[in-house]
Design a protein around this motif. Structure first.
Motif, PDB file in Angstrom:
ATOM      1  N   ARG A  54     -10.641   5.607  -6.496  1.00 45.38           N
ATOM      2  CA  ARG A  54     -10.701   6.707  -7.741  1.00 45.38           C
ATOM      3  C   ARG A  54     -10.530   8.042  -7.772  1.00 45.38           C
ATOM      4  NH1 ARG A  54     -16.955   6.358  -7.189  1.00 45.38           N
ATOM      5  NH2 ARG A  54     -17.339   4.252  -7.100  1.00 45.38           N
ATOM      6  N   ARG A  55      -9.903   8.713  -6.544  1.00 44.59           N
ATOM      7  CA  ARG A  55      -9.145   9.700  -6.342  1.00 44.59           C
ATOM      8  C   ARG A  55      -7.571   9.891  -7.107  1.00 44.59           C
ATOM      9  NH1 ARG A  55      -9.500  10.861  -0.653  1.00 44.59           N
ATOM     10  NH2 ARG A  55     -12.048  10.363  -0.475  1.00 44.59           N
ATOM     11  N   ARG A  56      -7.285   8.795  -6.828  1.00 49.31           N
ATOM     12  CA  ARG A  56      -5.417   8.845  -8.003  1.00 49.31           C
ATOM     13  C   ARG A  56      -5.593   8.165  -9.238  1.00 49.31           C
ATOM     14  NH1 ARG A  56      -0.840   8.924  -8.512  1.00 49.31           N
ATOM     15  NH2 ARG A  56       0.783   7.136  -8.932  1.00 49.31           N
ATOM     16  N   VAL A  57      -6.740   7.274  -9.373  1.00 48.06           N
ATOM     17  CA  VAL A  57      -7.180   6.831 -11.200  1.00 48.06           C
ATOM     18  C   VAL A  57      -7.387   8.597 -11.440  1.00 48.06           C
ATOM     19  CG1 VAL A  57      -8.903   6.526 -12.535  1.00 48.06           C
ATOM     20  CG2 VAL A  57      -8.548   4.878 -10.476  1.00 48.06           C
ATOM     21  N   ALA A  58      -8.509   9.130 -11.056  1.00 44.93           N
ATOM     22  CA  ALA A  58      -8.679  10.959 -11.794  1.00 44.93           C
ATOM     23  C   ALA A  58      -6.916  11.432 -11.633  1.00 44.93           C
ATOM     24  CB  ALA A  58      -9.486  11.494 -10.649  1.00 44.93           C
ATOM     25  N   GLU A  78     -12.478   2.811 -10.671  1.00 43.49           N
ATOM     26  CA  GLU A  78     -11.270   2.311  -9.746  1.00 43.49           C
ATOM     27  C   GLU A  78     -10.181   1.939 -10.813  1.00 43.49           C
ATOM     28  OE1 GLU A  78     -13.226   0.699  -6.310  1.00 43.49           O
ATOM     29  OE2 GLU A  78     -13.131   2.304  -5.910  1.00 43.49           O
ATOM     30  N   TRP A  79     -10.345   1.404 -11.611  1.00 39.29           N
ATOM     31  CA  TRP A  79      -9.253   1.265 -12.577  1.00 39.29           C
ATOM     32  C   TRP A  79      -8.704   1.935 -13.377  1.00 39.29           C
ATOM     33  CZ3 TRP A  79      -6.972  -3.702 -12.343  1.00 39.29           C
ATOM     34  CH2 TRP A  79      -9.233  -4.753 -11.454  1.00 39.29           C
ATOM     35  N   VAL A  80      -7.314   1.820 -14.342  1.00 36.22           N
ATOM     36  CA  VAL A  80      -7.263   3.016 -15.261  1.00 36.22           C
ATOM     37  C   VAL A  80      -5.936   2.204 -15.624  1.00 36.22           C
ATOM     38  CG1 VAL A  80      -5.114   3.512 -13.892  1.00 36.22           C
ATOM     39  CG2 VAL A  80      -5.828   5.398 -15.036  1.00 36.22           C
ATOM     40  N   ALA A  97      -0.934  -0.582  -6.089  1.00 42.93           N
ATOM     41  CA  ALA A  97      -2.553  -1.436  -6.538  1.00 42.93           C
ATOM     42  C   ALA A  97      -2.291  -2.655  -5.984  1.00 42.93           C
ATOM     43  CB  ALA A  97      -2.802  -2.254  -8.366  1.00 42.93           C
ATOM     44  N   ARG A  98      -1.342  -3.702  -5.858  1.00 37.09           N
ATOM     45  CA  ARG A  98      -1.038  -4.354  -4.524  1.00 37.09           C
ATOM     46  C   ARG A  98      -1.736  -3.823  -3.277  1.00 37.09           C
ATOM     47  NH1 ARG A  98      -0.103  -6.008  -0.349  1.00 37.09           N
ATOM     48  NH2 ARG A  98       0.767  -8.360   0.076  1.00 37.09           N
ATOM     49  N   ALA A  99      -0.831  -2.856  -3.190  1.00 38.00           N
ATOM     50  CA  ALA A  99      -1.451  -2.038  -1.755  1.00 38.00           C
ATOM     51  C   ALA A  99      -2.795  -1.781  -1.376  1.00 38.00           C
ATOM     52  CB  ALA A  99      -0.284  -0.868  -1.124  1.00 38.00           C
ATOM     53  N   ASN A 100      -3.300  -1.228  -2.364  1.00 40.62           N
ATOM     54  CA  ASN A 100      -4.940  -0.503  -2.394  1.00 40.62           C
ATOM     55  C   ASN A 100      -5.369  -2.483  -2.211  1.00 40.62           C
ATOM     56  OD1 ASN A 100      -6.328   0.893  -2.438  1.00 40.62           O
ATOM     57  ND2 ASN A 100      -7.176  -0.562  -4.926  1.00 40.62           N
ATOM     58  N   ALA A 101      -5.021  -3.216  -2.794  1.00 39.64           N
ATOM     59  CA  ALA A 101      -6.292  -4.726  -2.847  1.00 39.64           C
ATOM     60  C   ALA A 101      -5.671  -5.196  -0.875  1.00 39.64           C
ATOM     61  CB  ALA A 101      -5.215  -5.833  -3.554  1.00 39.64           C
ATOM     62  N   CYS A 102      -4.749  -4.055  -0.416  1.00 39.79           N
ATOM     63  CA  CYS A 102      -4.813  -4.857   0.982  1.00 39.79           C
ATOM     64  C   CYS A 102      -6.539  -4.082   2.212  1.00 39.79           C
ATOM     65  CB  CYS A 102      -3.321  -5.452   1.794  1.00 39.79           C
ATOM     66  SG  CYS A 102      -2.370  -5.862   0.309  1.00 39.79           S
ATOM     67  N   VAL A 103      -6.358  -2.718   1.183  1.00 46.58           N
ATOM     68  CA  VAL A 103      -7.233  -1.811   2.109  1.00 46.58           C
ATOM     69  C   VAL A 103      -8.774  -1.996   1.804  1.00 46.58           C
ATOM     70  CG1 VAL A 103      -8.497  -0.034   2.094  1.00 46.58           C
ATOM     71  CG2 VAL A 103      -5.799  -0.081   1.908  1.00 46.58           C
ATOM     72  N   PRO A 104      -9.040  -2.616   2.766  1.00 50.35           N
ATOM     73  CA  PRO A 104     -10.720  -2.570   3.231  1.00 50.35           C
ATOM     74  C   PRO A 104     -11.395  -2.464   2.306  1.00 50.35           C
ATOM     75  CG  PRO A 104      -9.553  -2.679   5.674  1.00 50.35           C
ATOM     76  CD  PRO A 104      -8.932  -2.272   4.873  1.00 50.35           C
ATOM     77  N   ALA A 105     -12.309  -3.060   1.923  1.00 51.20           N
ATOM     78  CA  ALA A 105     -13.699  -2.255   1.443  1.00 51.20           C
ATOM     79  C   ALA A 105     -14.139  -1.320   1.568  1.00 51.20           C
ATOM     80  CB  ALA A 105     -14.818  -3.068   0.549  1.00 51.20           C
ATOM     81  N   GLY A 106     -14.127   0.111   1.064  1.00 49.78           N
ATOM     82  CA  GLY A 106     -14.672   0.876   0.790  1.00 49.78           C
ATOM     83  C   GLY A 106     -13.817   2.029   1.845  1.00 49.78           C
ATOM     84  N   ARG A 107     -12.536   1.304   2.954  1.00 49.90           N
ATOM     85  CA  ARG A 107     -11.687   2.461   2.849  1.00 49.90           C
ATOM     86  C   ARG A 107     -10.451   3.176   2.320  1.00 49.90           C
ATOM     87  NH1 ARG A 107     -10.528   0.080   8.717  1.00 49.90           N
ATOM     88  NH2 ARG A 107     -10.979   2.885   9.140  1.00 49.90           N
ATOM     89  N   GLY A 108     -10.257   2.445   0.796  1.00 52.80           N
ATOM     90  CA  GLY A 108      -9.442   2.824  -0.086  1.00 52.80           C
ATOM     91  C   GLY A 108      -9.485   4.600  -0.725  1.00 52.80           C
ATOM     92  N   ASP A 109     -10.326   5.289  -0.318  1.00 54.05           N
ATOM     93  CA  ASP A 109     -11.197   6.271  -1.489  1.00 54.05           C
ATOM     94  C   ASP A 109     -11.143   7.515   0.077  1.00 54.05           C
ATOM     95  OD1 ASP A 109     -11.181   7.200  -3.554  1.00 54.05           O
ATOM     96  OD2 ASP A 109     -13.131   6.658  -3.582  1.00 54.05           O
TER      97      ASP A 109
END
Length: 109
Positions: A54-58, A78-80, A97-109
């Motif tokens: 979310r922070r990156r999208v913002a 979480e989408w831009v 985005a591909r690297a972010n998809a590898c992060v477990p849910a709830g740990r990318g923000d």
């Protein structure tokens, strides 16, 4: 090269990775990593759509690079959407985005 051709041209090297597959999301062409959507192309607006923290999208929206992705008026935080088909920008954000998809849910923000 059209935005859709650019999308698939940039996606092609990623598709050699077994965890990454072509799919559709809301009728749009997209990419998945282990079943999780991480990038798409809006055929109507010709914008690249990527899933990021979310922070990156913002930040991308604030910097004027991206727009909120809001199909049917509902903003997906979480989408831009990236309307300008710049090859290097799209390449970098697809990789992010591909690297972010590898992060477990709830740990990318």
């Amino acid at each position: 090269m059209s935005p859709e051709e650019l999308f698939w041209d940039l996606a092609e090297p990623m598709l050699t990775e077994p965890a990454i597959t072509r799919s559709t999301m809301m009728g749009l062409p997209c990419l998945r990593y282990d079943g999780r959507f991480f990038a798409s192309l809006d055929r109507r607006s010709q914008a690249l759509i990527v899933k990021l923290p979310r922070r990156r999208v913002a930040q991308l929206v604030e910097d004027g690079i991206g727009r909120p992705f809001a199909p049917a008026g509902k903003v997906f935080r979480e989408w831009v959407a990236l309307p300008d088909p710049g090859e290097q920008l799209w390449r970098d954000l697809l990789a992010e985005a591909r690297a972010n998809a590898c992060v477990p849910a709830g740990r990318g923000d």
